[in-house]
Design a protein around this motif. Sequence first.
Motif, PDB file in Angstrom:
ATOM      1  N   PRO A   1       0.816  -1.206   0.000  1.00 33.62           N
ATOM      2  CA  PRO A   1       0.000   0.000   0.000  1.00 33.62           C
ATOM      3  C   PRO A   1       0.853   1.261   0.000  1.00 33.62           C
ATOM      4  CG  PRO A   1      -0.320  -1.273   2.024  1.00 33.62           C
ATOM      5  CD  PRO A   1       0.712  -1.967   1.223  1.00 33.62           C
ATOM      6  N   PRO A   2       0.362   2.323  -0.625  1.00 38.13           N
ATOM      7  CA  PRO A   2       1.119   3.574  -0.643  1.00 38.13           C
ATOM      8  C   PRO A   2       1.317   4.121   0.768  1.00 38.13           C
ATOM      9  CG  PRO A   2      -0.848   3.722  -2.024  1.00 38.13           C
ATOM     10  CD  PRO A   2      -0.898   2.416  -1.322  1.00 38.13           C
ATOM     11  N   SER A   3       2.513   4.536   1.054  1.00 38.10           N
ATOM     12  CA  SER A   3       2.905   5.289   2.263  1.00 38.10           C
ATOM     13  C   SER A   3       2.639   4.593   3.598  1.00 38.10           C
ATOM     14  CB  SER A   3       2.248   6.675   2.280  1.00 38.10           C
ATOM     15  OG  SER A   3       0.873   6.581   2.508  1.00 38.10           O
ATOM     16  N   THR A   4       2.338   3.307   3.608  1.00 39.43           N
ATOM     17  CA  THR A   4       2.108   2.639   4.896  1.00 39.43           C
ATOM     18  C   THR A   4       3.138   1.562   5.177  1.00 39.43           C
ATOM     19  OG1 THR A   4       0.602   1.045   3.893  1.00 39.43           O
ATOM     20  CG2 THR A   4      -0.384   3.044   4.825  1.00 39.43           C
ATOM     21  N   ILE A   5       4.184   1.516   4.383  1.00 38.74           N
ATOM     22  CA  ILE A   5       5.218   0.517   4.571  1.00 38.74           C
ATOM     23  C   ILE A   5       6.562   1.219   4.422  1.00 38.74           C
ATOM     24  CG2 ILE A   5       5.070  -0.195   2.151  1.00 38.74           C
ATOM     25  CD1 ILE A   5       5.787  -3.023   2.995  1.00 38.74           C
ATOM     26  N   SER A   6       7.503   0.884   5.265  1.00 41.41           N
ATOM     27  CA  SER A   6       8.798   1.562   5.246  1.00 41.41           C
ATOM     28  C   SER A   6       9.656   1.067   4.079  1.00 41.41           C
ATOM     29  CB  SER A   6       9.537   1.319   6.559  1.00 41.41           C
ATOM     30  OG  SER A   6       9.961  -0.029   6.629  1.00 41.41           O
ATOM     31  N   ASN A   7      10.637   1.875   3.703  1.00 34.98           N
ATOM     32  CA  ASN A   7      11.567   1.490   2.638  1.00 34.98           C
ATOM     33  C   ASN A   7      12.262   0.180   2.975  1.00 34.98           C
ATOM     34  OD1 ASN A   7      10.914   3.839   1.363  1.00 34.98           O
ATOM     35  ND2 ASN A   7      12.852   4.850   1.720  1.00 34.98           N
ATOM     36  N   SER A   8      12.668   0.011   4.233  1.00 34.03           N
ATOM     37  CA  SER A   8      13.381  -1.206   4.617  1.00 34.03           C
ATOM     38  C   SER A   8      12.467  -2.435   4.521  1.00 34.03           C
ATOM     39  CB  SER A   8      13.978  -1.077   6.013  1.00 34.03           C
ATOM     40  OG  SER A   8      12.964  -0.875   6.968  1.00 34.03           O
TER      41      SER A   8
ATOM     42  N   ARG B   1      13.113  -5.580   2.126  1.00 39.31           N
ATOM     43  CA  ARG B   1      13.155  -6.932   2.691  1.00 39.31           C
ATOM     44  C   ARG B   1      12.208  -7.875   1.944  1.00 39.31           C
ATOM     45  NH1 ARG B   1      10.010  -8.923   6.585  1.00 39.31           N
ATOM     46  NH2 ARG B   1       9.340  -6.863   7.233  1.00 39.31           N
ATOM     47  N   HIS B   2      10.993  -7.410   1.672  1.00 39.93           N
ATOM     48  CA  HIS B   2      10.024  -8.248   0.956  1.00 39.93           C
ATOM     49  C   HIS B   2      10.455  -8.497  -0.483  1.00 39.93           C
ATOM     50  CE1 HIS B   2       6.861  -8.803   3.908  1.00 39.93           C
ATOM     51  NE2 HIS B   2       6.955  -7.527   4.236  1.00 39.93           N
TER      52      HIS B   2
ATOM     53  N   ASN C   1       3.517  -0.004  -4.792  1.00 38.29           N
ATOM     54  CA  ASN C   1       3.351   1.451  -4.753  1.00 38.29           C
ATOM     55  C   ASN C   1       4.581   2.122  -4.151  1.00 38.29           C
ATOM     56  OD1 ASN C   1       0.495   1.905  -5.679  1.00 38.29           O
ATOM     57  ND2 ASN C   1       0.189   0.362  -4.109  1.00 38.29           N
ATOM     58  N   VAL C   2       5.670   2.038  -4.894  1.00 41.79           N
ATOM     59  CA  VAL C   2       6.944   2.572  -4.447  1.00 41.79           C
ATOM     60  C   VAL C   2       7.582   3.326  -5.598  1.00 41.79           C
ATOM     61  CG1 VAL C   2       9.274   1.946  -3.663  1.00 41.79           C
ATOM     62  CG2 VAL C   2       7.297   0.712  -2.790  1.00 41.79           C
ATOM     63  N   ARG C   3       8.205   4.437  -5.288  1.00 40.70           N
ATOM     64  CA  ARG C   3       8.947   5.195  -6.290  1.00 40.70           C
ATOM     65  C   ARG C   3      10.388   4.711  -6.272  1.00 40.70           C
ATOM     66  NH1 ARG C   3       7.861  10.056  -4.624  1.00 40.70           N
ATOM     67  NH2 ARG C   3       6.176  10.330  -6.067  1.00 40.70           N
TER      68      ARG C   3
ATOM     69  N   ALA D   1      13.108   8.589  -3.340  1.00 39.19           N
ATOM     70  CA  ALA D   1      12.704   7.206  -3.504  1.00 39.19           C
ATOM     71  C   ALA D   1      11.922   6.759  -2.275  1.00 39.19           C
ATOM     72  CB  ALA D   1      13.937   6.330  -3.682  1.00 39.19           C
ATOM     73  N   GLY D   2      11.097   5.739  -2.419  1.00 38.90           N
ATOM     74  CA  GLY D   2      10.369   5.173  -1.285  1.00 38.90           C
ATOM     75  C   GLY D   2       8.891   5.088  -1.546  1.00 38.90           C
ATOM     76  N   PRO D   3       8.142   4.732  -0.518  1.00 41.69           N
ATOM     77  CA  PRO D   3       6.689   4.607  -0.664  1.00 41.69           C
ATOM     78  C   PRO D   3       6.073   5.915  -1.135  1.00 41.69           C
ATOM     79  CG  PRO D   3       7.405   3.622   1.387  1.00 41.69           C
ATOM     80  CD  PRO D   3       8.595   4.349   0.805  1.00 41.69           C
ATOM     81  N   LEU D   4       5.028   5.805  -1.941  1.00 43.98           N
ATOM     82  CA  LEU D   4       4.344   6.983  -2.486  1.00 43.98           C
ATOM     83  C   LEU D   4       3.548   7.702  -1.424  1.00 43.98           C
ATOM     84  CD1 LEU D   4       3.072   5.458  -5.814  1.00 43.98           C
ATOM     85  CD2 LEU D   4       5.063   6.892  -5.478  1.00 43.98           C
TER      86      LEU D   4
END
Length: 149
Positions: free
Chosen positions: A106-113, A117-118, A133-135, A146-149
Amino acid sequence: MSLRIGYVNVQGLSYNKFDVCCRLLDTIYDFLLVAKTWFINHYIRKHDRRFLALTPKPQHDQGRPSRGIYLFGTKHARSIISNLSITPYLITFTATSLRISGVYFPPSTISNSDVDRHLRTLHDLSVVIGDINVRFRNALLQEGVAGPL
């Protein structure tokens, strides 16, 4: 033998959308990954004969739960599925000799790390299908971090 795999983002799995998903299984797909279900009517869905798996329902204090991936399949699909693995963001399984993963980040609810990892666990798969949903930052072509939208 061919294997037909579909993925849809339903933004809430209402009765009408579930009927469409069932028609897709009846006419086109062997496996159907259904994302962003919001766990609407999930007690009914998980007792359907086409139900194979679902991601864990997240804790929430108010409103509807976010996320949610279901894996539905035909009778034949049920007979060939094995090695099922489930995380909050992935459903991974083997069908015939293929390793397949349906993902929903999901956008913006998961950390870059967590995304990193996933994604690293997916390196040996035959098919990865879904919403990530990651840039992914490309300094030449994109602005922003870079990272979650």
